[in-house]
Design an enzyme around this catalytic site. Structure first.
Site, PDB file in Angstrom:
ATOM      1  N   GLN A 164     -25.196 -41.905 -63.981  1.00  0.00           N
ATOM      2  CA  GLN A 164     -25.833 -41.530 -65.153  1.00  0.00           C
ATOM      3  C   GLN A 164     -26.310 -40.876 -64.146  1.00  0.00           C
ATOM      4  OE1 GLN A 164     -26.221 -41.709 -68.566  1.00  0.00           O
ATOM      5  NE2 GLN A 164     -27.772 -40.248 -68.234  1.00  0.00           N
ATOM      6  N   GLY A 293     -27.997 -44.882 -75.261  1.00  0.00           N
ATOM      7  CA  GLY A 293     -27.440 -45.914 -76.497  1.00  0.00           C
ATOM      8  C   GLY A 293     -25.804 -45.335 -76.072  1.00  0.00           C
ATOM      9  N   GLY A 294     -25.842 -43.297 -75.209  1.00  0.00           N
ATOM     10  CA  GLY A 294     -24.893 -42.310 -74.959  1.00  0.00           C
ATOM     11  C   GLY A 294     -25.318 -41.672 -73.935  1.00  0.00           C
ATOM     12  N   GLU A 296     -23.540 -38.348 -72.719  1.00  0.00           N
ATOM     13  CA  GLU A 296     -22.626 -36.881 -73.641  1.00  0.00           C
ATOM     14  C   GLU A 296     -21.707 -36.214 -72.619  1.00  0.00           C
ATOM     15  OE1 GLU A 296     -25.695 -36.703 -73.123  1.00  0.00           O
ATOM     16  OE2 GLU A 296     -26.803 -34.771 -73.004  1.00  0.00           O
ATOM     17  N   ASN A 297     -20.954 -37.429 -70.929  1.00  0.00           N
ATOM     18  CA  ASN A 297     -20.510 -36.865 -70.347  1.00  0.00           C
ATOM     19  C   ASN A 297     -19.421 -35.970 -70.964  1.00  0.00           C
ATOM     20  OD1 ASN A 297     -22.162 -37.400 -67.931  1.00  0.00           O
ATOM     21  ND2 ASN A 297     -21.353 -39.904 -68.862  1.00  0.00           N
ATOM     22  N   HIS A 320     -23.488 -38.008 -82.070  1.00  0.00           N
ATOM     23  CA  HIS A 320     -24.813 -38.239 -81.491  1.00  0.00           C
ATOM     24  C   HIS A 320     -24.048 -37.376 -80.119  1.00  0.00           C
ATOM     25  CE1 HIS A 320     -29.000 -37.386 -80.013  1.00  0.00           C
ATOM     26  NE2 HIS A 320     -28.131 -37.639 -78.601  1.00  0.00           N
ATOM     27  N   GLU A 321     -23.632 -38.211 -79.451  1.00  0.00           N
ATOM     28  CA  GLU A 321     -22.942 -37.664 -77.783  1.00  0.00           C
ATOM     29  C   GLU A 321     -21.696 -36.409 -78.388  1.00  0.00           C
ATOM     30  OE1 GLU A 321     -24.860 -38.657 -75.808  1.00  0.00           O
ATOM     31  OE2 GLU A 321     -25.442 -40.185 -76.971  1.00  0.00           O
ATOM     32  N   HIS A 324     -23.031 -33.092 -79.140  1.00  0.00           N
ATOM     33  CA  HIS A 324     -23.301 -32.289 -77.750  1.00  0.00           C
ATOM     34  C   HIS A 324     -22.332 -31.703 -77.137  1.00  0.00           C
ATOM     35  CE1 HIS A 324     -27.692 -33.884 -76.485  1.00  0.00           C
ATOM     36  NE2 HIS A 324     -27.131 -35.241 -76.263  1.00  0.00           N
ATOM     37  N   GLU A 343     -31.011 -32.047 -77.055  1.00  0.00           N
ATOM     38  CA  GLU A 343     -31.090 -33.248 -77.747  1.00  0.00           C
ATOM     39  C   GLU A 343     -32.448 -33.059 -79.115  1.00  0.00           C
ATOM     40  OE1 GLU A 343     -30.521 -35.626 -76.415  1.00  0.00           O
ATOM     41  OE2 GLU A 343     -30.095 -35.208 -75.070  1.00  0.00           O
ATOM     42  N   ASP A 398     -37.940 -38.907 -66.526  1.00  0.00           N
ATOM     43  CA  ASP A 398     -37.666 -39.939 -67.837  1.00  0.00           C
ATOM     44  C   ASP A 398     -38.649 -40.331 -67.442  1.00  0.00           C
ATOM     45  OD1 ASP A 398     -34.901 -39.715 -66.481  1.00  0.00           O
ATOM     46  OD2 ASP A 398     -35.110 -41.432 -65.053  1.00  0.00           O
ATOM     47  N   TYR A 406     -36.064 -35.070 -79.674  1.00  0.00           N
ATOM     48  CA  TYR A 406     -34.979 -35.266 -80.902  1.00  0.00           C
ATOM     49  C   TYR A 406     -35.657 -35.294 -82.517  1.00  0.00           C
ATOM     50  CZ  TYR A 406     -32.859 -38.353 -77.088  1.00  0.00           C
ATOM     51  OH  TYR A 406     -32.106 -38.518 -75.805  1.00  0.00           O
ATOM     52  N   ARG A 580     -29.996 -51.529 -72.397  1.00  0.00           N
ATOM     53  CA  ARG A 580     -30.037 -50.850 -73.369  1.00  0.00           C
ATOM     54  C   ARG A 580     -31.561 -50.086 -73.266  1.00  0.00           C
ATOM     55  NH1 ARG A 580     -28.011 -48.392 -78.958  1.00  0.00           N
ATOM     56  NH2 ARG A 580     -29.144 -46.358 -79.451  1.00  0.00           N
ATOM     57  N   LYS A 582     -33.912 -48.280 -74.799  1.00  0.00           N
ATOM     58  CA  LYS A 582     -34.313 -48.356 -76.324  1.00  0.00           C
ATOM     59  C   LYS A 582     -34.628 -49.594 -76.903  1.00  0.00           C
ATOM     60  CE  LYS A 582     -33.435 -46.908 -80.922  1.00  0.00           C
ATOM     61  NZ  LYS A 582     -32.260 -46.499 -81.722  1.00  0.00           N
TER      62      LYS A 582
HETATM   63  N1  BES Z   1     -28.214 -37.445 -73.437  1.00  0.00           N
HETATM   64  C1  BES Z   1     -29.450 -38.315 -74.098  1.00  0.00           C
HETATM   65  C2  BES Z   1     -29.770 -39.270 -73.000  1.00  0.00           C
HETATM   66  C3  BES Z   1     -30.123 -38.847 -72.086  1.00  0.00           C
HETATM   67  C4  BES Z   1     -31.017 -38.293 -72.488  1.00  0.00           C
HETATM   68  C5  BES Z   1     -30.558 -39.299 -70.842  1.00  0.00           C
HETATM   69  C6  BES Z   1     -32.444 -37.527 -71.290  1.00  0.00           C
HETATM   70  C7  BES Z   1     -31.149 -39.361 -69.695  1.00  0.00           C
HETATM   71  C8  BES Z   1     -32.119 -38.533 -70.312  1.00  0.00           C
HETATM   72  C9  BES Z   1     -27.993 -39.193 -74.989  1.00  0.00           C
HETATM   73  O1  BES Z   1     -27.022 -37.839 -76.055  1.00  0.00           O
HETATM   74  C10 BES Z   1     -28.747 -39.673 -75.930  1.00  0.00           C
HETATM   75  O2  BES Z   1     -29.942 -39.367 -76.987  1.00  0.00           O
HETATM   76  N2  BES Z   1     -28.244 -40.989 -76.608  1.00  0.00           N
HETATM   77  C11 BES Z   1     -29.540 -41.931 -76.975  1.00  0.00           C
HETATM   78  C12 BES Z   1     -28.411 -41.642 -78.191  1.00  0.00           C
HETATM   79  C13 BES Z   1     -28.717 -41.604 -79.376  1.00  0.00           C
HETATM   80  C14 BES Z   1     -28.505 -41.432 -81.403  1.00  0.00           C
HETATM   81  C15 BES Z   1     -29.844 -40.867 -80.330  1.00  0.00           C
HETATM   82  C16 BES Z   1     -29.798 -43.087 -76.663  1.00  0.00           C
HETATM   83  O3  BES Z   1     -29.656 -43.752 -75.634  1.00  0.00           O
HETATM   84  O4  BES Z   1     -30.303 -43.621 -77.235  1.00  0.00           O
HETATM   85 ZN    ZN Z   2     -28.802 -36.824 -76.553  1.00  0.00          ZN
END
Ligand code: BES
Ligand code: ZN
Length: 632
Positions: A164, A293-294, A296-297, A320-321, A324, A343, A398, A406, A580, A582
């Site tokens: 990651q 959650g995801g 976007e690699n 969402h992914e 991106h 985002e 982070d 977002y 996860r 969140k």
């Molecule tokens: N790119 C992000 C994940 C991310 C952001 C990793 C900042 C490290 C630093 C990814 O696209 C994302 O936003 N994931 C969300 C999903 C979503 C539907 C809002 C998540 O992980 O919850």
């Molecule tokens: Zn995102």
């Protein structure tokens, strides 16, 4: 003190230290495009253009080892140094090749270690080398890699590893210019134990045997945070002509059913925002310890298994992914203070995809849920962190993670759409993607581009000062319209009656509720809800142990607040199984509020922590005031 000055403090040779001091004395301005606050790269001197990784993946050592070959593009004829970002890498040696292709060893030194930014690798070159090879190995504690024992997987037989990199963790597994201002193409050869499939953010071949190593090419230039690798017992099944799923064999059928609409999502997005420019789009469904959650690699989004609810109700995350692939991967924030350009745009596009594929009521419900959650979150957020353009200088990106880039970003774009009309706004967004494809952009670029096309006229329905308010001021501007959903208005009405004790849970008629109706209902419960109300709700609707992780998370939060004992065992299982952030950080935060819960939480955390990703461990350590036994 600037990053340069701090990182310059401990170079090995005196001459070099003196030179660095001189360079550090030159003022570095906040908007200097030659620098990124989170990288030591000197972008006006040299840029990495191409990367070749030749690495061996060892589960026994928990390392990647081998070399990274960087092809360089020199910008300043006087430059003779290459400064790379690293974090916990063990550097063996560095060699450089001249124009004739002769390799020779190059002098290097590692600077002082910063807890979030790592160590600069300073390479001194006799001449402007076209290629540099760094021979190295990663640390088992690499912040961007997670190594899972077989017990931590679904199959329980083979180990698993995934990376990651966003925001600044690529440097913990590859030495490079770890800034989204630099893009490179890459190729790789990765050797791994027999029976293990390796995949990357590149041209995966589901039929590759892995004999002699897996080979990859990513011909589109990407920023470092999109470098990604995973390895484990991975099976593949096709979803459509350019989409498919990689995951552990035992999860394959459930994943294929859940994500069946992926191809339709691509088609819908292309219709609005132009061609998908990355070839294939596959999904990698990871074990539940994936901290996001995801992710976007490119060509291969990394996805949490917690969105497999069985009824497609959480697949907006795939939208969402996928989004991106336009906002972020194609048009990239040039530094992390502008992460809203990734985002916020993506959340907006995500919602447009949901509208196109699942209908406008579904899209509206998600807007309402998101806006409520943002307002709630902002109540306990420092005012300084509420602007879209984030102040992350000298901070670990982070630690600045929040719903602001977002949902506030999405809200600004929706406001522009409302004021200028969808047709006009869509054309500008599409041009933004087309004209900045494979480039990095800043908030200033946004203001110039959208300004010229939307709010330059004196009588335009929105003026620059209003947009500035969104970008630089806290809170949500008063002029913003709240999203509205008739289904969720009904939920609000019955929730009030239920909370007031006028109706019981049965009268909610919740068996017909969709996931979003549930999320909205649970989000709106008061913090002092009497425990009897929650017990009635649980007995009527069987929320304890629900297979929908988003509903479970919100119910357990209410359960902790109301001190509802019957859900404790399920809460414990949730905290141990799901890494996860969140879906678990807010639960730990709530538990930390009373001494009894804090003690219970620490006991559960002893069990949960070894299964969490280093990024998630770091967050929860802080929440619970837990100090891990020192390993180094
Ligand atoms: N790119 C992000 C994940 C991310 C952001 C990793 C900042 C490290 C630093 C990814 O696209 C994302 O936003 N994931 C969300 C999903 C979503 C539907 C809002 C998540 O992980 O919850
Ligand atoms: Zn995102």
């Amino acid at each position: 003190m600037s990053i340069t000055a701090r990182f310059s403090a401990r170079f090995s040779t005196i001459a070099f230290a003196l030179m660095s001091l001189l360079l550090a004395a030159v003022p570095v301005f906040a908007s200097n495009p030659a620098r990124d606050d989170h990288s030591v790269a000197r972008l006006d001197e040299v840029r990495v253009q191409q990367v070749f990784l030749d690495l061996d993946l060892s589960f026994e050592q928990q390392t990647l080892s081998g070399f990274a070959e960087l092809t360089l593009q020199w910008k300043n004829p006087a430059a003779r140094r290459l400064d790379l970002d690293t974090r916990d890498l063990l550097i063996d040696h560095v060699s450089a090749s001249d124009a004739a292709g002769h390799w020779s060893n190059a002098a290097f030194s590692l600077g002082a270690r910063h807890p979030a930014f790592g160590q600069p690798l300073n390479i001194r070159l006799a001449q402007q080398a076209t290629k540099v090879r760094v021979y190295y190995r990663t640390s088992p504690q690499a912040s961007g890699l997670q190594w899972l024992r077989p017990e931590q997987t679904l199959g329980k037989v083979k180990p698993f590893m995934f990376s990651q990199a966003e925001a600044i963790h690529a440097r913990s597994f590859v030495p490079l210019q770890d800034t989204p201002a630099v893009r490179f193409t890459y190729t790789a050869r990765i050797t791994a134990p027999a029976g293990i499939r390796v995949v990357m953010s590149a041209d995966n071949d589901a039929n590759a045997s892995g004999q002699g190593g897996y080979r990859f090419a990513m011909p589109q230039a990407i920023p470092s945070y999109l470098l990604a690798i995973a390895a484990g017992d991975l099976a593949f099944k096709s979803l459509g002509p350019r989409t498919g799923v990689y995951t552990e064999p035992a999860r394959l059928d459930a994943a294929v059913a859940e994500f069946a609409d992926t191809e339709a999502m691509i088609a819908a997005t292309e219709k609005m925002y132009g061609p998908y420019r990355w070839g294939r789009y596959d999904l990698l469904i990871l074990p539940p310890s994936f901290p996001f959650g995801g992710m976007e690699n490119p060509r291969l989004s990394f996805i949490t298994p917690t969105v497999i609810a069985g009824d497609k109700s959480l697949v907006a995350l795939i939208a969402h992914e996928l989004a991106h692939s336009w906002s972020g991967n194609l048009v990239t924030n040039s530094s992390w203070k502008d992460i809203w350009l990734n985002e916020g745009f993506t959340s907006y596009v995500e919602n447009r995809i949901v509208e196109a594929v699942y209908g406008v009521e579904q899209a509206r419900m998600q807007q309402v849920v998101g806006q409520h959650e943002l307002k709630e979150e902002m109540q306990s957020m420092a005012v300084a962190d509420q602007a879209l353009v984030q102040n992350v200088k000298n901070r670990d990106p982070d630690d600045a993670f929040s719903g602001v880039p977002y949902t506030k970003g999405e809200w600004l774009l929706r406001t522009l759409e409302q004021r200028f009309g969808r047709e006009r706004f869509d054309a500008v967004v599409r041009a933004w993607f087309d004209e900045h494809a494979f480039q990095s952009v800043s908030s200033d670029d946004f203001l110039a581009f959208f300004g010229a096309r939307l709010w330059s006229a004196k009588d335009a329905p929105m003026q620059r000062n209003e947009v500035d308010g969104w970008l630089y001021q806290p809170g949500i501007p008063k002029s913003a319209l709240l999203a509205d959903s008739s289904a969720l208005n009904v939920v609000d009405a019955v929730r009030s009656e239920f909370v007031a004790g006028k109706i019981d849970a049965k009268a909610l008629k919740a068996d017909a509720w969709s996931t979003n109706e549930w999320l909205h209902f649970l989000n709106g419960l008061p913090v002092d809800l009497p425990v009897e109300r929650l017990a009635d709700l649980d007995q009527t609707c069987q929320l304890t142990g629900t297979g929908n992780a988003e509903i479970a998370f919100r119910f357990y939060l209410a359960g902790i607040r109301a001190d509802y004992a019957p859900m404790r065992a399920a809460l414990k299982a949730h905290l141990i199984a799901i890494g996860r952030r969140k879906l678990m950080v807010p639960l730990w935060t709530e538990l930390a509020k009373t001494p009894a819960n804090q003690a219970w939480a620490l006991a559960v955390y002893q069990i949960a922590r070894p299964g969490y990703h280093p990024i998630a461990q770091n967050t929860v350590d802080q929440v619970l005031g837990y100090s891990p036994p020192q390993t180094r």
